[in-house]
Design a protein around this motif. Structure first.
Motif, short mmCIF file in Angstrom:
data_model
loop_
_atom_site.label_atom_id
_atom_site.label_comp_id
_atom_site.label_asym_id
_atom_site.label_seq_id
_atom_site.Cartn_x
_atom_site.Cartn_y
_atom_site.Cartn_z
N LYS A 28 -5.63 -1.97 -5.29
CA LYS A 28 -4.48 -1.54 -4.94
C LYS A 28 -4.01 -0.03 -5.50
CE LYS A 28 -2.13 -5.47 -3.53
NZ LYS A 28 -0.90 -6.65 -3.45
N THR A 81 4.76 9.76 -2.57
CA THR A 81 4.98 8.03 -2.13
C THR A 81 4.04 7.05 -2.54
OG1 THR A 81 6.61 9.15 -0.34
CG2 THR A 81 5.68 6.75 -0.29
N TYR A 82 2.63 7.69 -2.24
CA TYR A 82 1.61 6.82 -2.52
C TYR A 82 1.41 6.50 -4.17
CZ TYR A 82 0.15 7.14 2.46
OH TYR A 82 0.08 6.90 3.76
N LYS A 106 0.79 0.88 -10.27
CA LYS A 106 1.34 0.09 -11.37
C LYS A 106 0.97 0.89 -12.60
CE LYS A 106 2.98 -3.12 -8.89
NZ LYS A 106 4.13 -2.68 -8.04
N ALA A 136 -4.03 3.51 -3.55
CA ALA A 136 -2.81 4.53 -3.24
C ALA A 136 -3.31 5.82 -3.85
CB ALA A 136 -1.64 3.73 -4.35
N ARG A 170 -0.66 6.92 -12.20
CA ARG A 170 0.48 7.25 -11.75
C ARG A 170 0.71 8.78 -11.92
NH1 ARG A 170 5.15 4.61 -13.18
NH2 ARG A 170 4.20 2.62 -12.30
N ASP A 177 3.86 6.60 -6.31
CA ASP A 177 4.90 5.77 -6.76
C ASP A 177 4.50 4.09 -6.61
OD1 ASP A 177 6.62 7.69 -7.27
OD2 ASP A 177 7.58 7.57 -5.41
N GLN A 178 3.49 4.00 -5.71
CA GLN A 178 3.03 2.40 -5.44
C GLN A 178 2.05 2.03 -6.60
OE1 GLN A 178 1.18 2.37 -1.71
NE2 GLN A 178 3.15 2.86 -0.51
#
Length: 74
Positions: A18, A33-34, A39, A22, A44, A36-37
């Motif tokens: 995931k 926005t992607y 982990k 993202a 990030r 922020d997904q």
């Protein structure tokens, strides 16, 4: 951190991880926005830097418009 990129956004959706999915989607969409997904904090952060860089490239890109011909100017 190096993440392999897919050929297009459709291939991004096929990634099983995931976070990598993202990151890939954010790379194409230039959207935080992607990011922020994601982990993983380091991934990030790298994602956000990449998105900001891409957004700046797009917004500061010089667009030259062709000069109108003499007939169009009248």
């Amino acid at each position: 951190m190096s993440v392999s990129h897919a050929g297009d956004m459709a291939e991004c959706s096929k990634l099983a991880d995931k976070d990598k999915r993202a990151f890939c989607m954010a790379s194409y969409a230039a959207s935080g926005t992607y990011c922020d997904q994601i982990k993983n904090g380091e991934m990030r952060r790298d994602c956000m830097f990449k998105v900001v860089k891409k957004q700046r490239e797009l917004s500061y890109k010089v667009v030259t418009k062709p000069k109108p011909s003499e007939e169009e100017a009248k």
